[in-house]
Motif scaffolding. Structure first.
Motif, PDB file in Angstrom:
ATOM      1  N   LYS A 173      -3.961   8.187   2.409  1.00 24.06           N
ATOM      2  CA  LYS A 173      -5.220   8.559   3.639  1.00 24.06           C
ATOM      3  C   LYS A 173      -5.146   7.363   4.356  1.00 24.06           C
ATOM      4  CE  LYS A 173      -7.547  12.446   1.243  1.00 24.06           C
ATOM      5  NZ  LYS A 173      -8.797  12.705   0.644  1.00 24.06           N
ATOM      6  N   VAL A 174      -5.041   6.064   3.532  1.00 21.78           N
ATOM      7  CA  VAL A 174      -5.377   4.793   4.176  1.00 21.78           C
ATOM      8  C   VAL A 174      -3.948   4.650   5.164  1.00 21.78           C
ATOM      9  CG1 VAL A 174      -5.258   2.465   3.708  1.00 21.78           C
ATOM     10  CG2 VAL A 174      -6.712   3.939   2.453  1.00 21.78           C
ATOM     11  N   LEU A 231       0.808  -0.972  -0.048  1.00 19.97           N
ATOM     12  CA  LEU A 231      -0.050  -0.126   0.127  1.00 19.97           C
ATOM     13  C   LEU A 231       0.747   1.236   0.224  1.00 19.97           C
ATOM     14  CD1 LEU A 231      -2.686  -1.035   2.467  1.00 19.97           C
ATOM     15  CD2 LEU A 231      -2.835  -1.290   0.162  1.00 19.97           C
ATOM     16  N   ARG A 232       2.031   1.153   0.744  1.00 19.08           N
ATOM     17  CA  ARG A 232       2.964   2.337   0.772  1.00 19.08           C
ATOM     18  C   ARG A 232       3.483   2.713  -0.717  1.00 19.08           C
ATOM     19  NH1 ARG A 232       3.936   0.452   5.887  1.00 19.08           N
ATOM     20  NH2 ARG A 232       3.716   1.858   7.504  1.00 19.08           N
ATOM     21  N   ILE A 233       3.648   1.533  -1.174  1.00 18.84           N
ATOM     22  CA  ILE A 233       4.266   1.482  -2.690  1.00 18.84           C
ATOM     23  C   ILE A 233       3.557   2.463  -3.682  1.00 18.84           C
ATOM     24  CG2 ILE A 233       4.955   0.301  -5.000  1.00 18.84           C
ATOM     25  CD1 ILE A 233       6.068  -2.011  -3.012  1.00 18.84           C
ATOM     26  N   ILE A 234       2.016   1.937  -3.547  1.00 22.48           N
ATOM     27  CA  ILE A 234       1.088   2.987  -4.288  1.00 22.48           C
ATOM     28  C   ILE A 234       0.955   4.199  -3.901  1.00 22.48           C
ATOM     29  CG2 ILE A 234      -1.361   2.679  -4.917  1.00 22.48           C
ATOM     30  CD1 ILE A 234      -1.284  -0.108  -4.481  1.00 22.48           C
ATOM     31  N   ALA A 235       0.935   4.376  -2.436  1.00 20.09           N
ATOM     32  CA  ALA A 235       0.727   5.744  -1.865  1.00 20.09           C
ATOM     33  C   ALA A 235       2.022   6.840  -2.379  1.00 20.09           C
ATOM     34  CB  ALA A 235       0.895   5.808  -0.517  1.00 20.09           C
ATOM     35  N   ASN A 236       3.137   6.089  -2.610  1.00 20.10           N
ATOM     36  CA  ASN A 236       4.454   6.972  -3.086  1.00 20.10           C
ATOM     37  C   ASN A 236       4.450   7.039  -4.352  1.00 20.10           C
ATOM     38  OD1 ASN A 236       4.911   7.413  -0.242  1.00 20.10           O
ATOM     39  ND2 ASN A 236       6.230   5.422  -0.127  1.00 20.10           N
ATOM     40  N   GLU A 237       4.144   5.992  -5.194  1.00 20.59           N
ATOM     41  CA  GLU A 237       4.502   6.015  -6.587  1.00 20.59           C
ATOM     42  C   GLU A 237       3.308   5.870  -7.669  1.00 20.59           C
ATOM     43  OE1 GLU A 237       7.409   2.955  -7.289  1.00 20.59           O
ATOM     44  OE2 GLU A 237       8.486   3.230  -5.606  1.00 20.59           O
ATOM     45  N   GLY A 238       1.872   5.857  -7.023  1.00 20.09           N
ATOM     46  CA  GLY A 238       0.935   5.768  -8.019  1.00 20.09           C
ATOM     47  C   GLY A 238       0.414   7.154  -8.416  1.00 20.09           C
ATOM     48  N   PRO A 266      -6.126   9.980  -8.700  1.00 17.31           N
ATOM     49  CA  PRO A 266      -6.236  10.245  -7.280  1.00 17.31           C
ATOM     50  C   PRO A 266      -5.825   9.088  -6.522  1.00 17.31           C
ATOM     51  CG  PRO A 266      -8.383   9.523  -8.565  1.00 17.31           C
ATOM     52  CD  PRO A 266      -7.277   9.511  -9.434  1.00 17.31           C
ATOM     53  N   LEU A 267      -5.376   7.831  -7.106  1.00 14.31           N
ATOM     54  CA  LEU A 267      -5.183   6.648  -6.457  1.00 14.31           C
ATOM     55  C   LEU A 267      -4.190   6.932  -5.065  1.00 14.31           C
ATOM     56  CD1 LEU A 267      -6.815   4.108  -7.006  1.00 14.31           C
ATOM     57  CD2 LEU A 267      -4.570   3.273  -7.609  1.00 14.31           C
ATOM     58  N   LYS A 268      -3.068   7.680  -5.393  1.00 20.07           N
ATOM     59  CA  LYS A 268      -1.992   7.982  -4.638  1.00 20.07           C
ATOM     60  C   LYS A 268      -2.620   8.460  -3.637  1.00 20.07           C
ATOM     61  CE  LYS A 268       2.436  10.302  -4.862  1.00 20.07           C
ATOM     62  NZ  LYS A 268       3.309  11.088  -5.622  1.00 20.07           N
ATOM     63  N   SER A 269      -3.255   9.723  -3.632  1.00 24.68           N
ATOM     64  CA  SER A 269      -3.647  10.267  -2.375  1.00 24.68           C
ATOM     65  C   SER A 269      -4.744   9.524  -1.579  1.00 24.68           C
ATOM     66  CB  SER A 269      -4.473  11.838  -2.567  1.00 24.68           C
ATOM     67  OG  SER A 269      -5.417  11.495  -3.504  1.00 24.68           O
ATOM     68  N   ARG A 300     -12.943   3.221   3.753  1.00 17.82           N
ATOM     69  CA  ARG A 300     -13.286   4.467   3.861  1.00 17.82           C
ATOM     70  C   ARG A 300     -13.004   5.095   2.398  1.00 17.82           C
ATOM     71  NH1 ARG A 300     -10.706   6.983   9.515  1.00 17.82           N
ATOM     72  NH2 ARG A 300     -12.038   5.852  11.016  1.00 17.82           N
ATOM     73  N   ILE A 301     -12.142   4.408   1.779  1.00 24.67           N
ATOM     74  CA  ILE A 301     -12.145   4.735   0.184  1.00 24.67           C
ATOM     75  C   ILE A 301     -13.513   4.958  -0.346  1.00 24.67           C
ATOM     76  CG2 ILE A 301     -10.864   4.280  -1.788  1.00 24.67           C
ATOM     77  CD1 ILE A 301      -8.520   2.528  -0.371  1.00 24.67           C
ATOM     78  N   TYR A 302     -14.253   3.954  -0.039  1.00 23.90           N
ATOM     79  CA  TYR A 302     -15.592   3.741  -0.861  1.00 23.90           C
ATOM     80  C   TYR A 302     -16.561   4.868  -0.482  1.00 23.90           C
ATOM     81  CZ  TYR A 302     -20.196   2.334  -2.112  1.00 23.90           C
ATOM     82  OH  TYR A 302     -21.630   2.109  -2.722  1.00 23.90           O
ATOM     83  N   GLU A 303     -16.307   5.609   0.844  1.00 21.40           N
ATOM     84  CA  GLU A 303     -16.854   6.608   1.183  1.00 21.40           C
ATOM     85  C   GLU A 303     -16.512   8.076   0.426  1.00 21.40           C
ATOM     86  OE1 GLU A 303     -16.252   7.074   5.422  1.00 21.40           O
ATOM     87  OE2 GLU A 303     -17.229   5.258   5.810  1.00 21.40           O
ATOM     88  N   ARG A 304     -15.253   8.210   0.285  1.00 21.81           N
ATOM     89  CA  ARG A 304     -14.616   9.247  -0.559  1.00 21.81           C
ATOM     90  C   ARG A 304     -14.624   8.947  -2.132  1.00 21.81           C
ATOM     91  NH1 ARG A 304     -10.723   8.394   3.563  1.00 21.81           N
ATOM     92  NH2 ARG A 304      -9.333   7.249   2.161  1.00 21.81           N
ATOM     93  N   VAL A 305     -14.604   7.836  -2.509  1.00 19.18           N
ATOM     94  CA  VAL A 305     -14.866   7.537  -4.019  1.00 19.18           C
ATOM     95  C   VAL A 305     -15.880   6.515  -4.117  1.00 19.18           C
ATOM     96  CG1 VAL A 305     -13.629   6.851  -6.148  1.00 19.18           C
ATOM     97  CG2 VAL A 305     -12.250   7.791  -4.221  1.00 19.18           C
TER      98      VAL A 305
END
Length: 237
Positions: A106-107, A89-96, A99-102, A123-128
């Motif tokens: 948040k996760v 998940l951190r790889i996606i948060a840093n390199e994605g 809006p997937l990165k942001s 909570r992703i489903y609440e925002r997206v």
């Protein structure tokens, strides 16, 4: 939040007020009828701001859906090579891609604050609010509670997401002819009006300079709007 805007409610109301004033000024510049001034102000105050936020929201949802299968594949490959799920998940948060990165940032931030991973992902489903995000959260939640082969479950999810994407593209292609026809039908009346205005302005200016003409314009616009909405409902399957 779903549109990816960091506006507060106060900011949105200020934006709506500014749009209302701008549209009101456009109405005053283009016509001498107070009725049309009010119509322009109404469109600027209540119509355009909501359309803009909804436009940004739909664009963000489409970008999220386009990148989610790739993110799931990254997690699958990472888990197969022995990486913990949190590191994937951190790889996606840093390199994605946004809006997937942001969203994955948040996760990670929610986990840092002590929120369990299944709750943070849901909570992703609440925002997206798209079904694909809900599917992803459900898979992570079930795996964390019941165990099982996470890479296999996410691999199946990736296939489902890509097949759903293909189906949406196929539906879009099938309905494109109807959308083009609706666009042509909807644009004909204003196009004809513009051509008549260019060729013989004295013939059509009665619609703008008299009260009866203004009423006809408003009634015709409302009737056209109803027709466009009906066509949109028929096409948007």
């Amino acid at each position: 939040e779903q549109a990816g805007l960091d506006w507060s409610t106060k900011t949105f109301f200020m934006f709506s007020a500014i749009c209302g004033l701008v549209f009101f000024g456009i109405g005053m510049a283009s016509s001498s009828s107070p009725l049309l001034w009010g119509a322009f102000a109404f469109a600027g105050l209540l119509g355009f701001p909501r359309w803009w936020v909804d436009f940004k929201r739909k664009g963000r949802m489409n970008k999220f859906l386009a990148e989610l299968p790739n993110a799931v594949d990254v997690i699958v490959r990472g888990v197969k090579t022995g990486l913990p799920l949190n590191d994937c998940l951190r790889i996606i948060a840093n390199e994605g891609q946004e809006p997937l990165k942001s969203e994955f940032k948040k996760v990670i931030e929610a986990q840092t604050m002590g929120v369990p991973l299944p709750d943070a992902v849901m909570r992703i489903y609440e925002r997206v609010p798209v079904q694909e995000a809900n599917f992803f959260g459900i898979v992570i939640s079930i795996q964390s509670k019941a165990g099982g082969n996470l890479s296999e479950a996410l691999g199946n999810l990736s296939k489902v997401l890509r097949e759903r994407k293909k189906m949406k593209a196929k539906i879009k292609a099938v309905s494109q002819e109807a959308k083009a026809s609706a666009g042509i039908i909807g644009s004909l009346p204003p196009a004809v009006m513009a051509l008549v205005w260019i060729s013989t302005p004295t013939y059509i200016e009665t619609l703008f300079t008299t009260q009866a003409g203004n009423i006809i314009l408003v009634a015709g616009g409302l009737w056209m709007l109803i027709g466009i909405l009906v066509m949109r409902k028929m096409i948007n399957f």
